[in-house]
Design an enzyme around this catalytic site. Structure first.
Site, PDB file in Angstrom:
ATOM      1  NE  ARG A 126       6.892   7.401   2.081  1.00  0.00           N
ATOM      2  CZ  ARG A 126       7.640   7.288   3.178  1.00  0.00           C
ATOM      3  NH1 ARG A 126       8.916   7.587   3.163  1.00  0.00           N
ATOM      4  NH2 ARG A 126       7.102   6.881   4.308  1.00  0.00           N
ATOM      5  CD  GLU A 145       2.101   8.099   8.093  1.00  0.00           C
ATOM      6  OE1 GLU A 145       1.761   8.619   9.170  1.00  0.00           O
ATOM      7  OE2 GLU A 145       3.119   7.377   7.977  1.00  0.00           O
ATOM      8  CG  ASN A 147       5.199  10.164   5.822  1.00  0.00           C
ATOM      9  OD1 ASN A 147       5.210   9.888   6.999  1.00  0.00           O
ATOM     10  ND2 ASN A 147       4.758   9.326   4.887  1.00  0.00           N
ATOM     11  CB  SER A 152      13.330   8.080   4.917  1.00  0.00           C
ATOM     12  OG  SER A 152      12.392   7.138   5.371  1.00  0.00           O
ATOM     13  CE  LYS A 307      -0.167   9.397  11.727  1.00  0.00           C
ATOM     14  NZ  LYS A 307       1.117  10.074  11.612  1.00  0.00           N
ATOM     15  CE  LYS A 366      -3.009   5.787  10.999  1.00  0.00           C
ATOM     16  NZ  LYS A 366      -2.651   6.347   9.691  1.00  0.00           N
ATOM     17  CD  GLU A 370       3.902  11.932  11.081  1.00  0.00           C
ATOM     18  OE1 GLU A 370       4.038  10.995  10.266  1.00  0.00           O
ATOM     19  OE2 GLU A 370       2.800  12.404  11.369  1.00  0.00           O
ATOM     20  N   GLY A 371       7.173   8.579  12.213  1.00  0.00           N
ATOM     21  CA  GLY A 371       8.348   7.732  12.355  1.00  0.00           C
ATOM     22  C   GLY A 371       8.051   6.254  12.496  1.00  0.00           C
ATOM     23  NE  ARG A 452       7.404   2.526   3.416  1.00  0.00           N
ATOM     24  CZ  ARG A 452       6.906   3.404   4.281  1.00  0.00           C
ATOM     25  NH1 ARG A 452       7.568   3.714   5.359  1.00  0.00           N
ATOM     26  NH2 ARG A 452       5.735   3.957   4.061  1.00  0.00           N
TER      27      ARG A 452
END
Length: 476
Positions: A126, A145, A147, A152, A307, A366, A370-371, A452
């Protein structure tokens, strides 16, 4: 709300309260659900996943731009994963100071040394963006970024269009309700997994979802599982611990867990250091990587999503290395890059440090994590960089221009939170899938999107982290 819900509606308290009740019930009816914090591994008590009361206006041009470039990003990630020399050079400074990335890289090297057994590659990724507004009012799409690991909300976002359509109809906004486009990433993600399973060639073999200890977001993943079961593809859910205890390789390096042959390992866990609670977890990861099972992602694709690789890709000539004689693709991908700067030791890295310390509010620092919830902003950049500016430890980070999105007003519906209007910022993601068999790319698609939204007071963090909420784009 420009091009969207008029302010008189946003300020009508009685109507808003009524709509919030309707909205929560609509989410429950559609299956936009999460388990509760108090019992993350039980579906005895569930709640609606947090979401916006109204969809957020998004200009059509950048939306279509992101959709069009997704297949090129799929190709790019896949090409990086097949280029060990590039990965070695790109990550050299990072693995010297970041233990977690170094450990992943060691597995990557071991897989290369033993020789890749599996010629089927499955990618579910994604790419996330924000709309950057300059002082002159010009808006452009900028990538935050990509992913490559456990991207998710492909499941829950598949059910969000109907939720917002219903809310808008009840609010008397029929025209807006018809502008919410269909979106079903779950079907597209499952289709790619099914293709990899089919190419593996064993009807008895299963797709294993490698999941975390606390599974609040299991229902999001169930949408993909159910799509696979519809195709008569069996799925199982296992943790690192389960694989360590009951996993083994046969003489042909086929992976078995609980005596079931695994065709595809779909990693939904393993992207953060704390996911590896013991050496056994690392051993299980290595065993899976060295097996004949198709891995999503495999270790080199995992590293392609770091990254540091993102920052190196922004350097002159690097995209051209992956897309020789394809200037149009290079231009399309490069147009989505925000400013990215190295913190490697040397004059260029020193210049980046000086720039960040002088104007910290212009940037995001950064780490290779992740997450969500890991990025560093504002004055904190000075504190963190101040400590490591003269040592190689600074190379564990990259610096990126801070994107300045246009705020909108909305209500964020979250269990146990009072209903109030918020200034919000949104992040738009596009799901990409690809399957390669040897040298042949047999599938390469953009299969849907995810919007989001979070209150502008929160700088960082996603839905699962409890900061952002699910949303829909209202295209204009």
């Amino acid at each position: 709300m420009a091009q969207g819900i008029p302010s008189d509606l946003l300020m009508n308290a009685t109507l808003i309260n009524d709509l919030a009740v309707v909205a929560k019930d609509a989410a429950l009816l559609q299956g936009v659900l999460m388990r509760v914090k108090e019992s993350p591994n039980s579906s005895e008590v569930v709640t609606y996943a947090p979401f916006t009361l109204f969809p957020t206006p998004v200009p059509k041009a950048p939306f279509l731009q992101a959709m069009a470039v997704q297949t090129h990003y799929n190709t790019l990630v896949d090409k990086i994963s097949q280029d060990p020399d590039f990965l070695q050079a790109a990550l050299a400074s990072t693995i010297a100071v970041d233990d977690f990335t170094a450990r992943l890289f060691k597995i990557h090297q071991q897989v290369l040394k033993e020789g890749r057994l599996q010629s089927i590659v499955l990618g579910l990724n994604r790419s996330d963006y924000m709309l950057d507004q300059k002082e002159d009012g010009h808006t452009s799409l900028k990538q935050i970024e990509i992913n490559t690991f456990a991207a998710s909300f492909g499941g829950l976002s598949s059910r969000m269009p109907d939720v917002h359509r219903h809310i808008l109809r009840v609010a008397g906004r029929l025209e807006e309700s018809q502008r919410i486009i269909d979106n079903n990433p779950a079907v597209g993600l499952a289709k790619a997994v099914a293709k990899a399973w089919e190419l593996y060639g064993s009807k008895q073999a299963v797709v294993m979802f490698l999941v975390e200890e606390n599974q609040r977001n299991a229902l999001d993943q169930r949408f993909i599982e159910n799509e696979l079961w519809k195709r008569n593809i069996a799925t199982i859910r296992k943790r690192f611990e389960d694989v360590a205890e009951s996993g083994n390789l046969d003489q042909d390096k086929r992976l078995f867990v609980d005596s079931q042959e695994v065709a595809v390992v779909y990693f939904r866990n393993g992207y953060m250091p704390q996911n590896y609670e013991s050496e056994k977890a690392w051993e299980a990861r290595l065993m899976m990587e060295c097996s004949l099972a198709v891995k999503c992602p495999d270790i080199s694709t995992h590293l392609a999503g770091t990254k540091k690789v993102q920052q190196v890709l922004a350097k002159p000539g690097v995209l051209e290395h992956f897309f020789p004689d394809q200037p149009q693709i290079v231009a399309q991908v490069r147009a989505t890059f925000a400013g990215l700067y190295t913190l490697d030791m040397g004059a260029e890295g020193d210049k980046t440090v000086a720039m960040a310390l002088a104007t910290p509010n212009r940037f995001v620092l950064k780490p290779q994590r992740e997450g969500g919830g890991n990025n560093i902003y504002g004055q904190e950049i000075c504190e963190v960089l101040g400590k490591v500016k003269d040592s190689a430890e600074r190379t564990a980070f990259i610096l990126m221009d801070k994107i300045q999105p246009v705020p909108t007003q909305n209500y964020l519906l979250r269990r146990g939170t009072p209903l109030q209007i918020s200034n919000c910022l949104s992040e738009l993601g596009f799901f990409g899938t690809y399957v390669r068999h040897g040298k042949d790319m047999v599938m390469n698609d953009c299969v849907g999107h995810l919007l989001r939204t979070k209150s502008s007071e929160h700088l960082d963090g996603g839905v699962a982290a409890g900061v952002a909420v699910l949303d829909n784009p209202l295209l204009f």
